[in-house]
Design a protein around this motif. Structure first.
Motif, PDB file in Angstrom:
ATOM      1  N   PRO A 182      -3.310  19.540 -14.827  1.00  0.00           N
ATOM      2  CA  PRO A 182      -4.076  18.396 -15.729  1.00  0.00           C
ATOM      3  C   PRO A 182      -3.035  17.716 -17.440  1.00  0.00           C
ATOM      4  N   GLU A 183      -3.189  19.233 -17.762  1.00  0.00           N
ATOM      5  CA  GLU A 183      -2.569  19.261 -18.868  1.00  0.00           C
ATOM      6  C   GLU A 183      -1.201  18.759 -19.319  1.00  0.00           C
ATOM      7  N   LYS A 184      -0.222  19.757 -18.189  1.00  0.00           N
ATOM      8  CA  LYS A 184       1.231  18.431 -18.147  1.00  0.00           C
ATOM      9  C   LYS A 184       0.694  16.673 -17.556  1.00  0.00           C
ATOM     10  N   VAL A 185      -0.224  16.715 -16.964  1.00  0.00           N
ATOM     11  CA  VAL A 185      -0.032  15.392 -16.452  1.00  0.00           C
ATOM     12  C   VAL A 185      -0.207  14.219 -17.745  1.00  0.00           C
ATOM     13  N   ARG A 186      -1.549  14.499 -18.913  1.00  0.00           N
ATOM     14  CA  ARG A 186      -1.635  13.711 -19.986  1.00  0.00           C
ATOM     15  C   ARG A 186      -0.464  14.149 -20.734  1.00  0.00           C
ATOM     16  N   LEU A 187       0.786  15.388 -20.745  1.00  0.00           N
ATOM     17  CA  LEU A 187       1.495  15.496 -21.660  1.00  0.00           C
ATOM     18  C   LEU A 187       2.068  14.557 -21.593  1.00  0.00           C
ATOM     19  N   ALA A 188       2.902  14.420 -19.519  1.00  0.00           N
ATOM     20  CA  ALA A 188       3.591  13.360 -19.552  1.00  0.00           C
ATOM     21  C   ALA A 188       3.817  12.508 -19.641  1.00  0.00           C
ATOM     22  N   LEU A 189       1.981  12.014 -19.714  1.00  0.00           N
ATOM     23  CA  LEU A 189       1.159  10.485 -19.680  1.00  0.00           C
ATOM     24  C   LEU A 189       2.283   9.863 -21.375  1.00  0.00           C
ATOM     25  N   ARG A 190       2.007  11.374 -22.244  1.00  0.00           N
ATOM     26  CA  ARG A 190       2.144  10.321 -23.424  1.00  0.00           C
ATOM     27  C   ARG A 190       3.559  10.425 -24.105  1.00  0.00           C
ATOM     28  N   ARG A 222       0.712  -1.438  -0.133  1.00  0.00           N
ATOM     29  CA  ARG A 222      -0.069   0.222  -0.085  1.00  0.00           C
ATOM     30  C   ARG A 222       0.660   1.360   0.042  1.00  0.00           C
ATOM     31  N   VAL A 223       0.642   2.057  -1.015  1.00  0.00           N
ATOM     32  CA  VAL A 223       1.730   3.281  -1.652  1.00  0.00           C
ATOM     33  C   VAL A 223       0.506   4.649  -0.722  1.00  0.00           C
ATOM     34  N   GLN A 224       0.787   5.663   0.284  1.00  0.00           N
ATOM     35  CA  GLN A 224       0.075   6.512   0.244  1.00  0.00           C
ATOM     36  C   GLN A 224       0.472   7.389  -0.603  1.00  0.00           C
ATOM     37  N   SER A 225      -1.171   7.590  -1.674  1.00  0.00           N
ATOM     38  CA  SER A 225      -0.667   8.725  -3.170  1.00  0.00           C
ATOM     39  C   SER A 225      -2.516   8.735  -3.390  1.00  0.00           C
ATOM     40  N   THR A 226      -2.659   8.817  -4.468  1.00  0.00           N
ATOM     41  CA  THR A 226      -3.630   9.381  -5.161  1.00  0.00           C
ATOM     42  C   THR A 226      -3.790   8.631  -6.402  1.00  0.00           C
ATOM     43  N   ALA A 227      -4.705   7.487  -7.756  1.00  0.00           N
ATOM     44  CA  ALA A 227      -3.623   7.630  -8.484  1.00  0.00           C
ATOM     45  C   ALA A 227      -5.246   7.491  -9.521  1.00  0.00           C
ATOM     46  N   VAL A 228      -5.004   7.598 -10.857  1.00  0.00           N
ATOM     47  CA  VAL A 228      -6.245   8.235 -12.024  1.00  0.00           C
ATOM     48  C   VAL A 228      -5.824   6.186 -12.586  1.00  0.00           C
ATOM     49  N   ALA A 229      -6.541   6.294 -13.533  1.00  0.00           N
ATOM     50  CA  ALA A 229      -6.700   6.479 -15.096  1.00  0.00           C
ATOM     51  C   ALA A 229      -7.122   6.937 -15.820  1.00  0.00           C
ATOM     52  N   ILE A 230      -6.498   7.244 -17.118  1.00  0.00           N
ATOM     53  CA  ILE A 230      -6.139   7.953 -18.292  1.00  0.00           C
ATOM     54  C   ILE A 230      -6.753   7.054 -19.164  1.00  0.00           C
ATOM     55  N   GLU A 231      -7.362   7.004 -20.252  1.00  0.00           N
ATOM     56  CA  GLU A 231      -7.614   5.642 -20.981  1.00  0.00           C
ATOM     57  C   GLU A 231      -6.829   4.399 -20.879  1.00  0.00           C
ATOM     58  N   GLY A 232      -7.273   4.133 -20.056  1.00  0.00           N
ATOM     59  CA  GLY A 232      -6.728   2.580 -19.512  1.00  0.00           C
ATOM     60  C   GLY A 232      -5.307   2.757 -19.014  1.00  0.00           C
ATOM     61  N   ARG A 233      -4.948   4.125 -18.628  1.00  0.00           N
ATOM     62  CA  ARG A 233      -2.627   4.245 -18.320  1.00  0.00           C
ATOM     63  C   ARG A 233      -3.076   4.566 -17.346  1.00  0.00           C
ATOM     64  N   GLY A 234      -2.726   4.265 -16.164  1.00  0.00           N
ATOM     65  CA  GLY A 234      -2.412   4.213 -14.248  1.00  0.00           C
ATOM     66  C   GLY A 234      -1.669   5.599 -14.112  1.00  0.00           C
ATOM     67  N   ASP A 269     -12.171  15.782 -16.468  1.00  0.00           N
ATOM     68  CA  ASP A 269     -12.067  15.438 -17.881  1.00  0.00           C
ATOM     69  C   ASP A 269     -12.420  14.021 -18.685  1.00  0.00           C
ATOM     70  N   GLY A 270     -12.318  12.995 -17.869  1.00  0.00           N
ATOM     71  CA  GLY A 270     -12.694  11.979 -18.499  1.00  0.00           C
ATOM     72  C   GLY A 270     -11.955  10.887 -17.350  1.00  0.00           C
ATOM     73  N   ALA A 271     -10.909  11.001 -16.688  1.00  0.00           N
ATOM     74  CA  ALA A 271     -10.249   9.719 -16.347  1.00  0.00           C
ATOM     75  C   ALA A 271     -11.185   9.248 -14.942  1.00  0.00           C
ATOM     76  N   THR A 272     -10.765   7.977 -14.670  1.00  0.00           N
ATOM     77  CA  THR A 272     -10.987   7.298 -13.258  1.00  0.00           C
ATOM     78  C   THR A 272     -10.537   7.298 -12.597  1.00  0.00           C
ATOM     79  N   LEU A 273     -11.317   6.906 -11.031  1.00  0.00           N
ATOM     80  CA  LEU A 273     -10.516   7.142  -9.753  1.00  0.00           C
ATOM     81  C   LEU A 273     -10.074   5.388  -9.520  1.00  0.00           C
ATOM     82  N   ILE A 274      -8.609   5.383  -9.551  1.00  0.00           N
ATOM     83  CA  ILE A 274      -8.236   4.029  -9.397  1.00  0.00           C
ATOM     84  C   ILE A 274      -8.170   3.465  -7.376  1.00  0.00           C
ATOM     85  N   GLY A 275      -7.423   5.507  -6.964  1.00  0.00           N
ATOM     86  CA  GLY A 275      -7.607   4.867  -5.276  1.00  0.00           C
ATOM     87  C   GLY A 275      -7.551   6.372  -4.671  1.00  0.00           C
ATOM     88  N   ASP A 276      -7.405   7.190  -3.218  1.00  0.00           N
ATOM     89  CA  ASP A 276      -7.568   7.989  -3.401  1.00  0.00           C
ATOM     90  C   ASP A 276      -7.138   7.473  -1.675  1.00  0.00           C
TER      91      ASP A 276
END
Length: 142
Positions: free
Chosen positions: A130-138, A5-17, A38-45
């Motif tokens: 949010p835009e920076k996160v999506r760009l970094a993911l890409r 277990r890691v203290q963090s929050t995680a989301v899925a963007i187009e199936g990628r965590g 903007d369309g992501a889903t929550l993995i965990g908070d």
């Protein structure tokens, strides 16, 4: 490593965590809310269950916490949740002291166990986060 277990929050963007880490108050849940809007889903908070599945790091919610996001000033809200373990692609460390004037990426790695790591970038939770996160993911997500 079976799981941890890691203290963090995680989301899925187009199936990628995307795992969001940082000290309390740096904006992990706020950024997750903005990504979910903007369309992501929550993995965990707050706490995310990390495991290795088929050689990849995956994230899932802790039992009983699926779709629950705590927002300062509002309280506990229910949001769209990701189903099952989601392959993690990148770690975003939020740092309120991160200089917004940094012109180069602050890129390193977050290692869960030997040989199992995620590319990690450090950002602040400013308006463009949010835009920076999506760009970094890409650019760097795997």
């Amino acid at each position: 490593m079976t799981s941890m277990r890691v203290q963090s929050t995680a989301v899925a963007i187009e199936g990628r965590g995307v795992m969001l880490t940082g000290a309390p108050g740096t904006g992990k849940s706020e950024l997750a809310l903005r990504l979910i809007a903007d369309g992501a889903t929550l993995i965990g908070d707050d706490v995310v269950e990390i495991a290795i599945n088929e050689g990849r790091l995956t994230g899932s919610s802790v039992a009983g916490q699926t779709g629950r996001l705590f927002i300062s000033g509002i309280g506990l809200v229910h949001v769209a949740a990701a189903a099952g373990p989601i392959p993690l692609s990148i770690c975003v460390r939020l740092d309120a002291a991160c200089l917004r004037s940094d012109r180069l990426a602050n890129l390193d790695a977050w290692e869960a166990s030997p040989g199992h790591w995620l590319p990690r970038i450090t950002l602040d939770c400013g308006p463009a986060a949010p835009e920076k996160v999506r760009l970094a993911l890409r650019l760097w997500g795997h």
